[in-house]
Design a protein around this motif. Structure first.
Motif, PDB file in Angstrom:
ATOM      1  N   GLU A  93       0.809  -1.214   0.000  1.00  0.00           N
ATOM      2  CA  GLU A  93       0.000   0.000   0.000  1.00  0.00           C
ATOM      3  C   GLU A  93       0.847   1.271   0.000  1.00  0.00           C
ATOM      4  OE1 GLU A  93      -3.311  -1.307  -0.824  1.00  0.00           O
ATOM      5  OE2 GLU A  93      -3.841   0.334   0.530  1.00  0.00           O
ATOM      6  N   GLY A  94       2.150   1.130   0.160  1.00  0.00           N
ATOM      7  CA  GLY A  94       3.021   2.301   0.130  1.00  0.00           C
ATOM      8  C   GLY A  94       3.362   2.824   1.515  1.00  0.00           C
ATOM      9  N   SER A  95       4.537   3.444   1.601  1.00  0.00           N
ATOM     10  CA  SER A  95       4.989   4.099   2.831  1.00  0.00           C
ATOM     11  C   SER A  95       5.337   5.544   2.500  1.00  0.00           C
ATOM     12  CB  SER A  95       6.225   3.391   3.401  1.00  0.00           C
ATOM     13  OG  SER A  95       5.930   2.081   3.807  1.00  0.00           O
ATOM     14  N   ARG A  96       4.629   6.467   3.146  1.00  0.00           N
ATOM     15  CA  ARG A  96       4.877   7.886   2.872  1.00  0.00           C
ATOM     16  C   ARG A  96       5.908   8.401   3.857  1.00  0.00           C
ATOM     17  NH1 ARG A  96       2.365  11.716  -0.026  1.00  0.00           N
ATOM     18  NH2 ARG A  96       0.651  10.274  -0.514  1.00  0.00           N
ATOM     19  N   LEU A  97       7.053   8.835   3.329  1.00  0.00           N
ATOM     20  CA  LEU A  97       8.156   9.329   4.157  1.00  0.00           C
ATOM     21  C   LEU A  97       8.346  10.816   3.920  1.00  0.00           C
ATOM     22  CD1 LEU A  97      10.610   8.840   6.044  1.00  0.00           C
ATOM     23  CD2 LEU A  97      11.955   8.416   3.971  1.00  0.00           C
ATOM     24  N   THR A  98       8.374  11.574   4.989  1.00  0.00           N
ATOM     25  CA  THR A  98       8.651  13.006   4.929  1.00  0.00           C
ATOM     26  C   THR A  98       9.915  13.287   5.730  1.00  0.00           C
ATOM     27  OG1 THR A  98       6.291  13.523   4.773  1.00  0.00           O
ATOM     28  CG2 THR A  98       7.787  15.315   5.398  1.00  0.00           C
ATOM     29  N   HIS A 107      -5.387   4.025  -7.828  1.00  0.00           N
ATOM     30  CA  HIS A 107      -6.347   4.980  -7.311  1.00  0.00           C
ATOM     31  C   HIS A 107      -5.696   5.775  -6.185  1.00  0.00           C
ATOM     32  CE1 HIS A 107      -9.144   2.334  -9.509  1.00  0.00           C
ATOM     33  NE2 HIS A 107      -9.769   3.470  -9.729  1.00  0.00           N
ATOM     34  N   PRO A 108      -6.206   6.965  -5.893  1.00  0.00           N
ATOM     35  CA  PRO A 108      -5.560   7.848  -4.909  1.00  0.00           C
ATOM     36  C   PRO A 108      -5.251   7.162  -3.592  1.00  0.00           C
ATOM     37  CG  PRO A 108      -7.303   9.010  -6.049  1.00  0.00           C
ATOM     38  CD  PRO A 108      -7.388   7.588  -6.505  1.00  0.00           C
ATOM     39  N   ASN A 109      -4.005   7.357  -3.158  1.00  0.00           N
ATOM     40  CA  ASN A 109      -3.534   6.836  -1.869  1.00  0.00           C
ATOM     41  C   ASN A 109      -3.610   5.312  -1.772  1.00  0.00           C
ATOM     42  OD1 ASN A 109      -3.037   9.495  -0.798  1.00  0.00           O
ATOM     43  ND2 ASN A 109      -5.259   9.696  -0.615  1.00  0.00           N
ATOM     44  N   LYS A 110      -3.494   4.666  -2.918  1.00  0.00           N
ATOM     45  CA  LYS A 110      -3.530   3.206  -2.937  1.00  0.00           C
ATOM     46  C   LYS A 110      -2.301   2.656  -3.626  1.00  0.00           C
ATOM     47  CE  LYS A 110      -7.640   2.534  -1.106  1.00  0.00           C
ATOM     48  NZ  LYS A 110      -7.803   1.813   0.180  1.00  0.00           N
ATOM     49  N   GLY A 111      -2.111   1.338  -3.484  1.00  0.00           N
ATOM     50  CA  GLY A 111      -1.077   0.670  -4.249  1.00  0.00           C
ATOM     51  C   GLY A 111      -1.530   0.452  -5.683  1.00  0.00           C
ATOM     52  N   LEU A 112      -0.720  -0.221  -6.457  1.00  0.00           N
ATOM     53  CA  LEU A 112      -1.022  -0.447  -7.867  1.00  0.00           C
ATOM     54  C   LEU A 112      -1.689  -1.797  -8.064  1.00  0.00           C
ATOM     55  CD1 LEU A 112       1.440   1.654  -7.830  1.00  0.00           C
ATOM     56  CD2 LEU A 112       1.776   0.921 -10.199  1.00  0.00           C
ATOM     57  N   HIS A 121      -1.242   0.519 -26.509  1.00  0.00           N
ATOM     58  CA  HIS A 121      -2.211   1.521 -26.051  1.00  0.00           C
ATOM     59  C   HIS A 121      -3.368   0.880 -25.300  1.00  0.00           C
ATOM     60  CE1 HIS A 121       0.226   4.050 -28.382  1.00  0.00           C
ATOM     61  NE2 HIS A 121      -0.455   4.062 -29.508  1.00  0.00           N
ATOM     62  N   LEU A 122      -3.825   1.564 -24.289  1.00  0.00           N
ATOM     63  CA  LEU A 122      -4.935   1.096 -23.437  1.00  0.00           C
ATOM     64  C   LEU A 122      -6.218   1.801 -23.858  1.00  0.00           C
ATOM     65  CD1 LEU A 122      -5.658  -0.582 -20.821  1.00  0.00           C
ATOM     66  CD2 LEU A 122      -5.351   1.573 -19.581  1.00  0.00           C
ATOM     67  N   THR A 123      -7.292   1.049 -24.013  1.00  0.00           N
ATOM     68  CA  THR A 123      -8.569   1.643 -24.426  1.00  0.00           C
ATOM     69  C   THR A 123      -9.714   1.101 -23.586  1.00  0.00           C
ATOM     70  OG1 THR A 123      -8.949  -0.069 -26.094  1.00  0.00           O
ATOM     71  CG2 THR A 123      -7.798   1.924 -26.821  1.00  0.00           C
ATOM     72  N   LYS A 124     -10.800   1.889 -23.609  1.00  0.00           N
ATOM     73  CA  LYS A 124     -12.049   1.466 -22.993  1.00  0.00           C
ATOM     74  C   LYS A 124     -13.171   2.159 -23.753  1.00  0.00           C
ATOM     75  CE  LYS A 124     -14.590   1.067 -18.641  1.00  0.00           C
ATOM     76  NZ  LYS A 124     -14.581   1.243 -17.171  1.00  0.00           N
ATOM     77  N   PRO A 125     -14.199   1.456 -24.144  1.00  0.00           N
ATOM     78  CA  PRO A 125     -15.236   2.064 -24.998  1.00  0.00           C
ATOM     79  C   PRO A 125     -15.998   3.201 -24.322  1.00  0.00           C
ATOM     80  CG  PRO A 125     -15.379  -0.337 -25.019  1.00  0.00           C
ATOM     81  CD  PRO A 125     -14.427   0.025 -23.934  1.00  0.00           C
ATOM     82  N   SER A 126     -16.198   3.089 -23.016  1.00  0.00           N
ATOM     83  CA  SER A 126     -17.054   4.053 -22.331  1.00  0.00           C
ATOM     84  C   SER A 126     -16.521   4.301 -20.920  1.00  0.00           C
ATOM     85  CB  SER A 126     -18.489   3.515 -22.273  1.00  0.00           C
ATOM     86  OG  SER A 126     -19.332   4.387 -21.551  1.00  0.00           O
ATOM     87  N   ALA A 127     -16.089   5.527 -20.676  1.00  0.00           N
ATOM     88  CA  ALA A 127     -15.488   5.846 -19.380  1.00  0.00           C
ATOM     89  C   ALA A 127     -16.548   5.940 -18.290  1.00  0.00           C
ATOM     90  CB  ALA A 127     -14.727   7.161 -19.470  1.00  0.00           C
ATOM     91  N   HIS A 128     -16.124   5.512 -17.098  1.00  0.00           N
ATOM     92  CA  HIS A 128     -16.969   5.626 -15.909  1.00  0.00           C
ATOM     93  C   HIS A 128     -16.240   6.512 -14.911  1.00  0.00           C
ATOM     94  CE1 HIS A 128     -19.111   4.340 -12.248  1.00  0.00           C
ATOM     95  NE2 HIS A 128     -20.088   4.034 -13.077  1.00  0.00           N
ATOM     96  N   MET A 129     -17.006   7.168 -14.055  1.00  0.00           N
ATOM     97  CA  MET A 129     -16.381   8.055 -13.061  1.00  0.00           C
ATOM     98  C   MET A 129     -15.334   7.314 -12.228  1.00  0.00           C
ATOM     99  SD  MET A 129     -17.581  11.075 -13.504  1.00  0.00           S
ATOM    100  CE  MET A 129     -17.098  11.886 -11.992  1.00  0.00           C
ATOM    101  N   SER A 130     -15.591   6.049 -11.951  1.00  0.00           N
ATOM    102  CA  SER A 130     -14.670   5.269 -11.116  1.00  0.00           C
ATOM    103  C   SER A 130     -13.354   4.949 -11.822  1.00  0.00           C
ATOM    104  CB  SER A 130     -15.334   3.968 -10.672  1.00  0.00           C
ATOM    105  OG  SER A 130     -15.661   3.180 -11.803  1.00  0.00           O
TER     106      SER A 130
END
Lengths: 113, 115
Positions: A106-111, B39-44, B75-84
């Motif tokens: 999940e990552g480690s945020r280091l400051t 996604h924000p603040n997440k891993g991959l 290239h990566l494609t998707k026919p119809s984008a969703h907010m998520s």
């Protein structure tokens, strides 16, 4: 999902202090990687391991060292932290075969202040 | 040696319209190619992968990618984008270097989806 846990998840430290980040896996994957993520740079490889006690440098290894004394643990050490090492650090694991995918923590945020 | 270039740092689309995220690669051998999403603040998380089987690869959440060797593109494609779908997307090439497998990441494309 592969069990990849990183600790600590958040850390604030001062310039010149040592810092160790830990990555622990439960999947018995051979390969383990440490990346740093910075805006505009994507993920850049710091160090990686291809087995116990077998490690090698990535593209941004200066100022970092690693150790892997057992399959499940991969430690990243900043001997003397600098502000340029403020970043989000990700651990990843994989089987290493060309068809293999990576599994991420999940990552480690280091400051570093 | 291997490298990945993601041609757009940001892509903005409206919900329900197609998505195209561009990736070119360079490799001295037959590579494996991947797309990951963050996604924000997440891993991959893995979206899809190409490993020298079918050139058109289908992934999760309706995404697909086409491997074109002559154009060194994936290239990566998707026919119809969703907010998520709003997230950061990374193209990755993976191959052997001196017997070790080193994944190389592109710099990422931020997908913005407008209502």
């Amino acid at each position: 999902d592969a069990g990849i846990t990183q600790s600590p998840r958040h850390k604030v430290t001062e310039t010149g202090t040592p810092v160790t980040l830990r990555c622990h896996q439960t999947e018995n994957h051979r390969y383990m990687y440490w990346y740093r993520q910075d805006p505009g740079h994507g993920l850049r490889l710091i160090h990686y391991s291809y087995g116990v006690k077998d490690t090698d440098k990535g593209e941004v290894s200066d100022g970092y060292s690693v150790s892997r004394s057992k399959t499940e643990d991969f430690l990243l050490t900043l001997e003397s932290a600098t502000s340029s090492q403020t970043s989000v650090y990700f651990c990843a694991t994989g089987q290493g075969a060309q068809i293999g995918e990576l599994f991420f923590g999940e990552g480690s945020r280091l400051t570093v202040l | 040696a291997q490298s990945v270039t993601q041609l757009d740092s940001h892509v903005s689309v409206s919900e329900g319209t197609p998505v195209l995220l561009r990736c070119n690669y360079s490799s001295s051998y037959s590579p494996s190619l991947f797309w990951y999403v963050q996604h924000p603040n997440k891993g991959l998380q893995l979206l899809l992968k190409y490993t020298s089987a079918a050139t058109l690869v289908k992934g999760i959440n309706g995404f697909e990618a086409e491997f074109k060797k002559s154009e060194t593109s994936f290239h990566l494609t998707k026919p119809s984008a969703h907010m998520s779908d709003a997230a950061e997307y990374f193209c990755v090439v993976s191959g052997s270097s001196g017997g070790s497998y080193i994944p190389t990441f592109g710099r990422g494309t931020s997908l913005i989806v407008h209502p």
